[in-house]
Motif scaffolding. Structure first.
Motif, PDB file in Angstrom:
ATOM      1  N   VAL A   1      16.301   2.271   5.536  1.00  0.00           N
ATOM      2  CA  VAL A   1      17.518   1.451   5.522  1.00  0.00           C
ATOM      3  C   VAL A   1      17.198   0.019   5.129  1.00  0.00           C
ATOM      4  O   VAL A   1      17.877  -0.590   4.295  1.00  0.00           O
ATOM      5  CB  VAL A   1      18.213   1.491   6.905  1.00  0.00           C
ATOM      6  N   ILE A   2      16.147  -0.544   5.709  1.00  0.00           N
ATOM      7  CA  ILE A   2      15.740  -1.922   5.385  1.00  0.00           C
ATOM      8  C   ILE A   2      15.351  -2.029   3.908  1.00  0.00           C
ATOM      9  O   ILE A   2      15.679  -3.006   3.234  1.00  0.00           O
ATOM     10  CB  ILE A   2      14.579  -2.366   6.290  1.00  0.00           C
ATOM     11  N   SER A   3      14.680  -1.010   3.402  1.00  0.00           N
ATOM     12  CA  SER A   3      14.222  -1.059   2.009  1.00  0.00           C
ATOM     13  C   SER A   3      15.367  -0.975   1.009  1.00  0.00           C
ATOM     14  O   SER A   3      15.213  -1.391  -0.144  1.00  0.00           O
ATOM     15  CB  SER A   3      13.232   0.077   1.747  1.00  0.00           C
ATOM     16  N   THR A   4      16.501  -0.420   1.407  1.00  0.00           N
ATOM     17  CA  THR A   4      17.641  -0.306   0.485  1.00  0.00           C
ATOM     18  C   THR A   4      18.494  -1.576   0.436  1.00  0.00           C
ATOM     19  O   THR A   4      19.323  -1.712  -0.469  1.00  0.00           O
ATOM     20  CB  THR A   4      18.546   0.869   0.882  1.00  0.00           C
ATOM     21  N   ILE A   5      18.301  -2.488   1.380  1.00  0.00           N
ATOM     22  CA  ILE A   5      19.152  -3.678   1.452  1.00  0.00           C
ATOM     23  C   ILE A   5      19.051  -4.545   0.194  1.00  0.00           C
ATOM     24  O   ILE A   5      20.077  -4.926  -0.385  1.00  0.00           O
ATOM     25  CB  ILE A   5      18.820  -4.493   2.726  1.00  0.00           C
ATOM     26  N   PRO A   6      17.843  -4.892  -0.307  1.00  0.00           N
ATOM     27  CA  PRO A   6      17.782  -5.740  -1.515  1.00  0.00           C
ATOM     28  C   PRO A   6      18.462  -5.115  -2.730  1.00  0.00           C
ATOM     29  O   PRO A   6      19.194  -5.797  -3.458  1.00  0.00           O
ATOM     30  CB  PRO A   6      16.279  -5.917  -1.742  1.00  0.00           C
ATOM     31  N   THR A   7      18.234  -3.816  -2.975  1.00  0.00           N
ATOM     32  CA  THR A   7      18.855  -3.187  -4.133  1.00  0.00           C
ATOM     33  C   THR A   7      20.369  -3.109  -3.973  1.00  0.00           C
ATOM     34  O   THR A   7      21.103  -3.256  -4.954  1.00  0.00           O
ATOM     35  CB  THR A   7      18.281  -1.773  -4.351  1.00  0.00           C
ATOM     36  N   ALA A   8      20.828  -2.883  -2.746  1.00  0.00           N
ATOM     37  CA  ALA A   8      22.274  -2.838  -2.511  1.00  0.00           C
ATOM     38  C   ALA A   8      22.900  -4.205  -2.760  1.00  0.00           C
ATOM     39  O   ALA A   8      23.982  -4.310  -3.371  1.00  0.00           O
ATOM     40  CB  ALA A   8      22.561  -2.370  -1.079  1.00  0.00           C
TER      41      ALA A   8
ATOM     42  N   MET B   1      13.487   6.264   9.170  1.00  0.00           N
ATOM     43  CA  MET B   1      14.848   6.053   8.683  1.00  0.00           C
ATOM     44  C   MET B   1      15.220   4.576   8.710  1.00  0.00           C
ATOM     45  O   MET B   1      15.887   4.067   7.792  1.00  0.00           O
ATOM     46  CB  MET B   1      15.842   6.858   9.515  1.00  0.00           C
ATOM     47  N   LEU B   2      14.790   3.860   9.734  1.00  0.00           N
ATOM     48  CA  LEU B   2      15.064   2.433   9.805  1.00  0.00           C
ATOM     49  C   LEU B   2      14.344   1.696   8.677  1.00  0.00           C
ATOM     50  O   LEU B   2      14.913   0.787   8.053  1.00  0.00           O
ATOM     51  CB  LEU B   2      14.625   1.875  11.163  1.00  0.00           C
ATOM     52  N   ALA B   3      13.098   2.082   8.393  1.00  0.00           N
ATOM     53  CA  ALA B   3      12.363   1.458   7.287  1.00  0.00           C
ATOM     54  C   ALA B   3      13.060   1.720   5.953  1.00  0.00           C
ATOM     55  O   ALA B   3      13.126   0.836   5.090  1.00  0.00           O
ATOM     56  CB  ALA B   3      10.933   1.999   7.252  1.00  0.00           C
TER      57      ALA B   3
ATOM     58  N   THR C   1       3.396  -1.882  -1.569  1.00  0.00           N
ATOM     59  CA  THR C   1       4.823  -2.128  -1.751  1.00  0.00           C
ATOM     60  C   THR C   1       5.595  -1.260  -0.763  1.00  0.00           C
ATOM     61  O   THR C   1       5.020  -0.391  -0.101  1.00  0.00           O
ATOM     62  CB  THR C   1       5.256  -1.809  -3.191  1.00  0.00           C
ATOM     63  N   ILE C   2       6.891  -1.467  -0.686  1.00  0.00           N
ATOM     64  CA  ILE C   2       7.681  -0.790   0.344  1.00  0.00           C
ATOM     65  C   ILE C   2       7.700   0.732   0.173  1.00  0.00           C
ATOM     66  O   ILE C   2       7.645   1.462   1.170  1.00  0.00           O
ATOM     67  CB  ILE C   2       9.109  -1.384   0.415  1.00  0.00           C
ATOM     68  N   PRO C   3       7.771   1.301  -1.054  1.00  0.00           N
ATOM     69  CA  PRO C   3       7.708   2.773  -1.149  1.00  0.00           C
ATOM     70  C   PRO C   3       6.383   3.340  -0.639  1.00  0.00           C
ATOM     71  O   PRO C   3       6.366   4.420  -0.024  1.00  0.00           O
ATOM     72  CB  PRO C   3       7.887   3.044  -2.650  1.00  0.00           C
ATOM     73  N   LEU C   4       5.279   2.641  -0.875  1.00  0.00           N
ATOM     74  CA  LEU C   4       3.982   3.110  -0.374  1.00  0.00           C
ATOM     75  C   LEU C   4       3.938   3.043   1.149  1.00  0.00           C
ATOM     76  O   LEU C   4       3.363   3.930   1.798  1.00  0.00           O
ATOM     77  CB  LEU C   4       2.849   2.262  -0.963  1.00  0.00           C
ATOM     78  N   LEU C   5       4.529   2.003   1.716  1.00  0.00           N
ATOM     79  CA  LEU C   5       4.550   1.864   3.169  1.00  0.00           C
ATOM     80  C   LEU C   5       5.334   3.004   3.811  1.00  0.00           C
ATOM     81  O   LEU C   5       4.899   3.602   4.798  1.00  0.00           O
ATOM     82  CB  LEU C   5       5.159   0.518   3.554  1.00  0.00           C
ATOM     83  N   ILE C   6       6.499   3.311   3.246  1.00  0.00           N
ATOM     84  CA  ILE C   6       7.316   4.395   3.787  1.00  0.00           C
ATOM     85  C   ILE C   6       6.600   5.731   3.652  1.00  0.00           C
ATOM     86  O   ILE C   6       6.663   6.586   4.545  1.00  0.00           O
ATOM     87  CB  ILE C   6       8.685   4.425   3.084  1.00  0.00           C
ATOM     88  N   SER C   7       5.908   5.922   2.534  1.00  0.00           N
ATOM     89  CA  SER C   7       5.131   7.147   2.354  1.00  0.00           C
ATOM     90  C   SER C   7       4.033   7.255   3.402  1.00  0.00           C
ATOM     91  O   SER C   7       3.760   8.352   3.922  1.00  0.00           O
ATOM     92  CB  SER C   7       4.518   7.168   0.949  1.00  0.00           C
ATOM     93  N   THR C   8       3.410   6.130   3.748  1.00  0.00           N
ATOM     94  CA  THR C   8       2.372   6.126   4.784  1.00  0.00           C
ATOM     95  C   THR C   8       2.945   6.512   6.146  1.00  0.00           C
ATOM     96  O   THR C   8       2.336   7.274   6.896  1.00  0.00           O
ATOM     97  CB  THR C   8       1.717   4.740   4.872  1.00  0.00           C
TER      98      THR C   8
ATOM     99  N   ASN D   1       3.071  -3.648   8.723  1.00  0.00           N
ATOM    100  CA  ASN D   1       3.475  -4.976   8.257  1.00  0.00           C
ATOM    101  C   ASN D   1       4.550  -4.807   7.181  1.00  0.00           C
ATOM    102  O   ASN D   1       4.282  -4.957   5.984  1.00  0.00           O
ATOM    103  CB  ASN D   1       2.272  -5.744   7.714  1.00  0.00           C
ATOM    104  N   ILE D   2       5.770  -4.499   7.625  1.00  0.00           N
ATOM    105  CA  ILE D   2       6.843  -4.226   6.675  1.00  0.00           C
ATOM    106  C   ILE D   2       7.278  -5.488   5.937  1.00  0.00           C
ATOM    107  O   ILE D   2       7.700  -5.423   4.779  1.00  0.00           O
ATOM    108  CB  ILE D   2       8.051  -3.565   7.384  1.00  0.00           C
TER     109      ILE D   2
END
Length: 274
Positions: free
Chosen positions: A248-255, A244-246, A224-231, A61-62
């Motif tokens: 990329v999606i996680s970097t969009i808000p900070t960018a 890698m797609l996850a 949170t998103i870092p925990l999801l990616i770690s999972t 559930n990203i």
């Protein structure tokens, strides 16, 4: 001779820029490839972007993780800007014999590693859970509270306040403004570049925060998103294209936050250095 130096400078900058941006480009390219192509080091875009996206939405559930990260990051940023700017403003504008002592003690707290505070913080929130469950263990509020401001941000605002024209405060007092009125109606609008720089720093730090959410959040619904990616990366057979797609999606808000406020960020950092 001048042309050779300029050519050498541009060549060096081009190589440095390529080295800096290559990991991000490789990440984007890998998000379009299958996992086996990523492990083989394929550097060309593939045709598996939609497959990776569909598998990502079906497996985890990203969207919920992104929502949790946004709540934590926005809340932390707003609280940090308010508290740190008030503290930095107070340390610089108002005179007191104990002011510098308190500020030095505050700076000394930056020398304490977070690893030394993890156990005491967890025990503290464990006791809070019994009294106020809404801000206890496994709540987003428990992620925000310990990180809602830092000694660095207070130092950053104090240094920026040194450049603030004090004549504006005197003029405001003559016009009858209260001390809080001076802060909100004179200081805040004038220091908007400093607020922009602090907002970018705080938002990116909160968005990428991993260790404390890993400790305090215990259910998948609060991830949170870092925990999801770690999972995703810790599974028995990780799908690297999906991971890698996850990312990329996680970097969009900070960018988005950085590029929207980029000019203010540079101006705010230069002002704090001066």
């Amino acid at each position: 001779m001048v042309k050779v130096r300029r050519l050498s400078m541009y060549l060096f900058l081009s190589v440095a820029a390529f080295i800096s941006i290559f990991p991000f480009l490789w990440m984007i390219v890998s998000s379009t490839n299958a996992s086996v192509d990523v492990t083989r080091g394929r550097l060309l875009p593939g045709m598996h972007l939609m497959d990776n996206l569909r598998n990502l939405l079906e497996s985890v559930n990203i969207l919920n993780a992104m929502k949790n990260s946004l709540i934590v990051s926005v809340s932390t940023t707003l609280l940090a800007l308010l508290i740190a700017s008030l503290a930095g403003y107070g340390f610089e504008i108002y005179r007191s014999k104990a002011k510098d002592v308190v500020f030095n003690i505050l700076l000394l707290s930056m020398m304490i590693p977070f690893a030394a505070m993890m156990v005491p913080l967890y025990r503290l929130f464990g006791k809070i859970t019994n009294l106020v469950p809404l801000i206890g263990i496994d709540t987003l509020a428990a992620v925000v509270l310990p990180t809602m401001t830092t000694a660095f941000l207070i130092f950053f605002f104090r240094q920026s306040t040194k450049m603030f024209p004090k004549e504006l405060l005197e003029a405001g007092r003559i016009d009858g403004l209260s001390e809080l009125g001076l802060f909100y109606r004179v200081f805040v609008p004038t220091m908007k570049t400093t607020y922009a720089a602090a907002a970018i720093i705080t938002f990116m730090s909160s968005w990428n925060n991993y260790m404390w959410p890993l400790i305090i959040l215990q259910t998948p619904q609060k991830q949170t998103i870092p925990l999801l990616i770690s999972t995703l990366g810790s599974s028995y057979t990780p799908d690297y294209g999906l991971i890698m797609l996850a990312i990329v999606i996680s970097t969009i808000p900070t960018a988005i936050v950085f590029f929207v406020m980029q000019k203010h960020f540079v101006a705010g950092m230069i002002g704090s250095i001066k």
